[in-house]
Design a protein around this motif. Structure first.
Motif, PDB file in Angstrom:
ATOM      1  N   LYS A 383       0.859  -1.183   0.000  1.00 46.04           N
ATOM      2  CA  LYS A 383       0.000   0.000   0.000  1.00 46.04           C
ATOM      3  C   LYS A 383       0.891   1.227   0.000  1.00 46.04           C
ATOM      4  CE  LYS A 383      -3.724   2.402   2.442  1.00 46.04           C
ATOM      5  NZ  LYS A 383      -4.506   2.542   3.680  1.00 46.04           N
ATOM      6  N   ASN A 384       0.661   2.092  -0.971  1.00 41.99           N
ATOM      7  CA  ASN A 384       1.442   3.322  -1.102  1.00 41.99           C
ATOM      8  C   ASN A 384       2.949   3.019  -1.208  1.00 41.99           C
ATOM      9  OD1 ASN A 384      -0.929   4.844  -0.906  1.00 41.99           O
ATOM     10  ND2 ASN A 384      -0.767   4.957   1.331  1.00 41.99           N
ATOM     11  N   GLY A 385       3.290   1.916  -1.912  1.00 41.59           N
ATOM     12  CA  GLY A 385       4.686   1.560  -2.111  1.00 41.59           C
ATOM     13  C   GLY A 385       5.363   0.940  -0.918  1.00 41.59           C
ATOM     14  N   THR A 386       4.613   0.662   0.142  1.00 41.54           N
ATOM     15  CA  THR A 386       5.181   0.099   1.362  1.00 41.54           C
ATOM     16  C   THR A 386       4.539  -1.257   1.641  1.00 41.54           C
ATOM     17  OG1 THR A 386       5.496   2.320   2.262  1.00 41.54           O
ATOM     18  CG2 THR A 386       5.614   0.500   3.819  1.00 41.54           C
ATOM     19  N   LYS A 387       5.347  -2.172   2.128  1.00 48.57           N
ATOM     20  CA  LYS A 387       4.841  -3.505   2.462  1.00 48.57           C
ATOM     21  C   LYS A 387       3.808  -3.393   3.579  1.00 48.57           C
ATOM     22  CE  LYS A 387       6.456  -8.038   4.070  1.00 48.57           C
ATOM     23  NZ  LYS A 387       7.645  -8.818   4.472  1.00 48.57           N
ATOM     24  N   PHE A 388       2.605  -3.954   3.323  1.00 54.17           N
ATOM     25  CA  PHE A 388       1.524  -3.873   4.291  1.00 54.17           C
ATOM     26  C   PHE A 388       1.357  -5.200   5.040  1.00 54.17           C
ATOM     27  CE2 PHE A 388      -2.954  -4.091   5.580  1.00 54.17           C
ATOM     28  CZ  PHE A 388      -3.104  -2.884   6.236  1.00 54.17           C
TER      29      PHE A 388
END
Length: 607
Positions: A383-388
């Motif tokens: 999500k938004n380029g970050t691991k969720f």
């Protein structure tokens, strides 16, 4: 001529007397053979024994022609020496010695191969008869380095008769040399239908020999690693010598008995979209052999034993067969080899629920992501380029507006770099609007200026944002999550941002204070105060300058200033502490002079 006839008559009489047994023969000793290299000088020595002096003796040299006749080249007696003209040796020989010591030497320079013959030394005596000796002159020439050539096009093992393997040649040798073929250091002898050696000899105009030797063989596959060369044996003075050619390998053509096919690239796992490079080789060496690859009944030709299959899919998995076909022999021979190819695959990611999902605020959302693959996969939600999160399932508990957004499901195959797919899920959280707390709600603005008010809202469905003033005036209305309104300040204003949807309403209020009059008055006051300070400072400076001028003028009149009344008495009574003290320095001394208002000097210690 008369002298030579007289000498011949004497020789005839001596021979007659010898026949009657009156005289004994002259004993002559010569070497059986003299050996020299071509171009050198030959020395043929004739030694004889006689009790008679040289005066009653004649010496004559002969050579034996090709027809076996004697040919005189030199005659000598007590009265004359004569060299016969028109012989092959006339210009190249000389006779050393007179014979007085019982020895005479025939010297032949620049020996040629055609000089090889027998030379005769005849000694005749008036009283002892005659004697002769013979010496064979042997001439030798060392050959040029021998050469070898093998058949470059190759030799097939399918030939029914011996095939030509190569030719050895040696030039300019004398006597005739001998050539022997070798295979792996073993001499080759002629054998019917297997080995055939055919020599040929050429006599050059110089009399030298050039010899060729052709080798033909019925070759076998095992001969492909054998080395072939020739040994040349030739005569030299006192014996024989030997030299060799270079060692050569022959190109043996033989059909394949096995075929190997393999995937050259990519190494390791193959995935859809790759290009596969097949290599195929047979263990034969037959130029007429043809290699081909067969898959699912389709025949693919090879380019330099290489076949490339571009952008493969899982349907290209299977067994690939490479076949070597030999068309040279009486019947067609085929040999094959196989390799198995498996193309790994990864299907597009499937996200459930699909596309966009709406969840009520405070509720729970569960989504899954899967991709069919031939290998083990890993799933990561971003999500938004970050691991969720990781794993096939995405679980959102107690959903809030912060939970809303786009989630990307990344599916990868750890065993193969670059093998990946992805899917997306857009999450909408449903609930009443929530206006984010503005950075400011109270502000002061100058009258006549314009101020921008911003309102950021969270909520779904998208709320309707309405801007109003305290007197009920509607400034702006729009649907969305963000709204900006510009207001011109004319007086104190209270503006409200009202966001509403079917689930509720939220309001944010902004208070603007107009400060135009206060600001101008304060500016005038500051300007007036500034002007008063400047005037006061100027007045004080002028007063100080006037006082200083009065004091200096008074002292000058009283003669208290240096240069007018000379040195002053420094022992006078000190002035009171209330006196004004002025320190002065002359241009020619570092001494300081302290003066009071009454013109008296002050000591530096009392300053």
């Amino acid at each position: 001529m008369a002298a030579r006839n007289y000498a011949s008559l004497l020789v005839g009489l001596l021979a007659l007397c010898h026949t009657w047994g009156v005289m004994a023969d002259v004993e002559v000793n010569m070497e059986d053979r003299v050996e020299v290299f071509r171009g050198e000088t030959a020395l043929i020595t004739c030694m004889f024994t006689s009790s008679e002096g040289i005066g009653g003796m004649s010496i004559q040299w002969f050579y034996v022609t090709l027809s076996g006749e004697r040919q005189s080249i030199f005659y000598q007696d007590s009265a004359m020496k004569n060299k016969d003209k028109g012989t092959p040796f006339t210009d190249r020989f000389s006779v050393n010695g007179t014979g007085a010591d019982g020895e005479i030497v025939l010297r032949i320079s620049d020996v040629k191969v055609k000089d090889e013959t027998e030379f005769i030394c005849l000694i005749k005596s008036l009283t002892e008869g005659s004697g002769e000796g013979r010496t064979k002159l042997k001439v030798f020439a060392t050959p040029d380095p021998p050469s070898i050539e093998v058949v470059e096009t190759g030799i097939s093992i399918n030939e029914n008769s011996p095939s030509k393997v190569g030719t050895c040649e040696v030039k300019n040798c004398f006597p005739k040399p001998n050539i022997t073929w070798y295979r792996n250091n073993t001499p080759l002898r002629g054998a019917p239908d297997v080995v055939k050696v055919v020599p040929s000899v050429t006599v050059e105009s110089s009399g030298l020999y050039s010899v060729k030797s052709d080798l033909s063989m019925k070759v076998k596959k095992e001969d492909k690693n054998d080395t072939f060369y020739c040994e040349v044996t030739f005569f030299v003075p006192g014996g024989t010598s030997m030299t060799e050619t270079n060692h050569m390998k022959i190109n043996v053509h033989y059909p394949s008995t096995a075929v190997k096919v393999w995937v050259e690239s990519p190494k390791g796992h193959i995935k859809e979209g790759d290009s596969i490079e097949f290599h195929c080789h047979g263990n034969g060496n037959m130029p007429s052999s043809v290699l081909s690859i067969v898959y699912n009944g389709d025949d693919y030709s090879l380019d330099d034993n290489v076949f490339v299959l571009d952008k493969v899919t899982r349907r290209n998995s299977g067994i690939y067969q490479c076949t070597s076909t030999d068309f040279e022999s009486d019947h067609v021979e085929e040999v094959s080899g196989n390799t198995t190819v498996f193309v790994n695959y990864l299907d597009p990611a499937v996200v459930t629920p699909t596309d966009t999902v709406v969840v009520d605020q405070g509720k729970e959302l569960k989504a899954t992501c899967n991709a069919l693959s031939s290998l083990q996969t890993q799933v990561v939600w971003m999500k938004n380029g970050t691991k969720f999160s990781t794993g096939h399932s995405l679980i959102l508990k107690d959903a809030t507006f912060d939970s809303a957004g786009k989630y990307v499901c990344m599916v990868t195959v750890p065993e193969i770099v670059g093998m990946e797919t992805s899917g997306t899920l857009d999450v909408k959280v449903q609930g009443p609007p929530d206006i984010k707390e503005p950075g400011y709600t109270e502000m002061e603005e100058s009258t006549g200026s314009t101020v921008d008010l911003r309102c950021n809202v969270r909520g779904f469905p998208a709320p309707t944002i309405t801007w109003t003033t305290s007197d009920g005036k509607i400034l702006k209305t729009e649907v969305g999550l963000q709204s900006v309104v510009s207001i011109k300040v004319t007086s104190d204003i209270t503006a409200s941002c009202n966001a509403s949807n079917e689930f509720g309403t939220d309001v944010a209020t902004f208070n603007i204070n107009a400060i135009k009059a206060q600001t101008e008055t304060r500016a005038k006051e500051i300007k007036k105060e500034g002007n008063g300070v400047i005037i006061a400072v100027l007045i004080i400076c002028i007063l100080l300058l006037a006082i200083l001028g009065s004091v200096l003028y008074f002292l000058y009149k009283k003669g208290k200033i240096c240069g007018r009344s000379g040195k002053q008495d420094l022992t006078k009574e000190k002035s009171s502490k209330d006196n004004i003290v002025v320190e002065m320095k002359s241009d020619n001394t570092e001494e300081a002079v302290l003066l009071g208002v009454n013109g008296e000097k002050q000591h530096p210690s009392n300053q």
